[in-house]
Design an enzyme around this catalytic site. Structure first.
Site, PDB file in Angstrom:
ATOM      1  N   ASN A 214     -31.827  16.113 -30.688  1.00  0.00           N
ATOM      2  CA  ASN A 214     -33.032  15.316 -30.482  1.00  0.00           C
ATOM      3  C   ASN A 214     -32.794  14.047 -29.664  1.00  0.00           C
ATOM      4  OD1 ASN A 214     -33.236  16.445 -33.647  1.00  0.00           O
ATOM      5  ND2 ASN A 214     -34.913  16.973 -32.279  1.00  0.00           N
TER       6      ASN A 214
ATOM      7  N   ILE B 171     -34.834   9.427 -27.088  1.00  0.00           N
ATOM      8  CA  ILE B 171     -34.916   9.967 -28.448  1.00  0.00           C
ATOM      9  C   ILE B 171     -36.242  10.680 -28.651  1.00  0.00           C
ATOM     10  CG2 ILE B 171     -34.919   9.366 -30.909  1.00  0.00           C
ATOM     11  CD1 ILE B 171     -33.592   6.653 -29.980  1.00  0.00           C
ATOM     12  N   CYS B 172     -36.174  11.844 -29.299  1.00  0.00           N
ATOM     13  CA  CYS B 172     -37.404  12.506 -29.708  1.00  0.00           C
ATOM     14  C   CYS B 172     -37.587  12.288 -31.202  1.00  0.00           C
ATOM     15  CB  CYS B 172     -37.339  13.996 -29.405  1.00  0.00           C
ATOM     16  SG  CYS B 172     -38.848  14.847 -29.853  1.00  0.00           S
ATOM     17  N   LEU B 173     -38.472  11.369 -31.546  1.00  0.00           N
ATOM     18  CA  LEU B 173     -38.720  11.082 -32.958  1.00  0.00           C
ATOM     19  C   LEU B 173     -40.189  10.697 -33.076  1.00  0.00           C
ATOM     20  CD1 LEU B 173     -37.472  10.658 -35.812  1.00  0.00           C
ATOM     21  CD2 LEU B 173     -37.121   8.283 -35.187  1.00  0.00           C
TER      22      LEU B 173
ATOM     23  N   CYS C 293     -41.452  16.253 -29.505  1.00  0.00           N
ATOM     24  CA  CYS C 293     -41.701  15.891 -28.124  1.00  0.00           C
ATOM     25  C   CYS C 293     -42.339  16.989 -27.308  1.00  0.00           C
ATOM     26  CB  CYS C 293     -40.413  15.459 -27.455  1.00  0.00           C
ATOM     27  SG  CYS C 293     -39.916  13.904 -28.133  1.00  0.00           S
TER      28      CYS C 293
END
Ligand SMILES: [Zn+2]
Ligand SMILES: [Zn+2]
Lengths: 148, 199
Positions: free
Chosen positions: B83, B91-93, A4
């Protein structure tokens, strides 16, 4: 996995820079269909000049229009065909998840994965990779030009 | 909703529902409305992780342009993970962002999230506080994540000491969830957690 904090706006279309004028003599034989003239208003009302960016044709910058025209040109170099049931491995289009039926218009990618023409063309305008194996389509195309 | 998106979700819904993972209670998908624009997912915490024994609910929104764009997914169940935002559940995915491909399915997404629970990526965090704890004080991170799994995801009770600290702060008049967040953020130091809540 996560990324991110990295820029998500890396423009995959820029991969096409420089190498986009094709000598027709170098084009492989199956790619007989010439790219159609670029008519944004008639072909597709909404474009995706870079991932996550969607804009109607009349709001594109000149740069974006050139990239899209190049992308459309490249897509039209990919071979097409009608489904005739001879390829036993390709039974369904994984984009729409419908089984191929006789006469469906298909498009083949250099990695040999095939999809409905309509489904894959829409995807390729957003991302120039095979949605099944992630193989970059333009790299494979350019290699084809060099070796043929 | 565009025809192709609805068609795909209908097929995928069936695919997930009849898959082996469902019978093993690993992943689950339910419809929220009959237009297939929103679904509710659930994944089981992977074994041998701080999330083991927990059930994590997910909000899944299907965009009009699916499958050309990824579904929007976030955790509804509160979770302590580098995450995943401990505040919003975001969510960081990468496959939910720029690495999405049209051949991926809801099943791919749920299994990838499960894999993310088993293998965090603290260098690409969504929650900076959690990621810092993960890197600098991993034993405390593990205890905290396990405690959250018990408190919010129905995981097994294990850590009396942490539970008692939450209760002691509750008795001081603090909201239970806020107390838990403050304690988790301040490595379970009650004094620092109380200061953090008052300041
Ligand atoms: Zn299709
Ligand atoms: Zn492929």
């Amino acid at each position: 996995m996560g990324n991110c904090f990295k820029s998500s706006s890396n423009d995959d279309i820029s991969l096409l820079r420089g190498n986009d004028h094709h000598d027709p003599a170098l084009e492989p034989a199956p790619f007989v269909e010439p790219p159609p003239p670029y008519r944004p208003q008639q072909r597709m009302p909404i474009f995706h000049p870079s991932p996550g960016v969607s804009r109607p044709a009349n709001q594109l910058t000149e740069d974006e229009q050139i990239k899209i025209a190049q992308r459309l040109g490249l897509i039209n170099h990919l071979p097409t065909g009608k489904y005739d049931g001879t390829n036993k491995k390709a039974k369904e289009c994984v984009i729409c998840m419908n089984e191929f039926v006789f006469g469906d218009e298909l498009r083949y990618l250099p990695c040999m994965h095939c999809y409905h023409r309509e489904c894959i063309d829409d995807w390729l305008m957003r991302s120039f990779t095979c949605p099944s194996c992630m193989e970059p389509v333009d790299a494979a195309l350019l290699t084809t030009y060099q070796t043929s | 909703m565009a025809n192709i998106a609805e068609q795909r979700i209908k097929r995928e819904f069936k695919e997930v529902v009849k898959s082996d993972e469902v019978s093993a209670f690993n992943i689950k998908v339910e419809l929220v409305n009959d237009t297939f624009t929103e679904l509710r997912g659930e994944i089981a915490g992977p074994p041998d992780t701080a999330y083991e024994g927990g059930k994590f609910k997910l909000e899944i929104k299907i965009p009009e342009t699916y499958p050309f764009n990824p579904p929007q997914v976030k955790f509804v169940t509160k979770i302590w993970h580098p995450n995943i935002s401990s505040v919003t559940g975001a969510i960081c995915l990468d496959i939910l962002k720029d690495q999405w491909a049209a051949a991926m399915t809801l099943r791919t997404v749920l299994l990838s999230l499960q894999a993310l629970l088993a293998a965090a990526e603290p260098d690409d965090p969504q929650d900076a506080v959690v990621a810092q704890q993960f890197k600098e004080n991993n034993p405390i991170f593990q205890r905290t994540a396990r405690h959250w799994t018990c408190a919010y995801a129905g995981g097994p009770k294990s850590d009396k000491e942490l539970e008692e600290k939450v209760v002691s702060m509750k008795n001081m008049g603090f909201d239970e969830h806020k107390a838990r967040v403050a304690l988790s953020t301040k490595d379970w130091d009650v004094t620092r957690a109380a200061e953090y809540l008052i300041s």
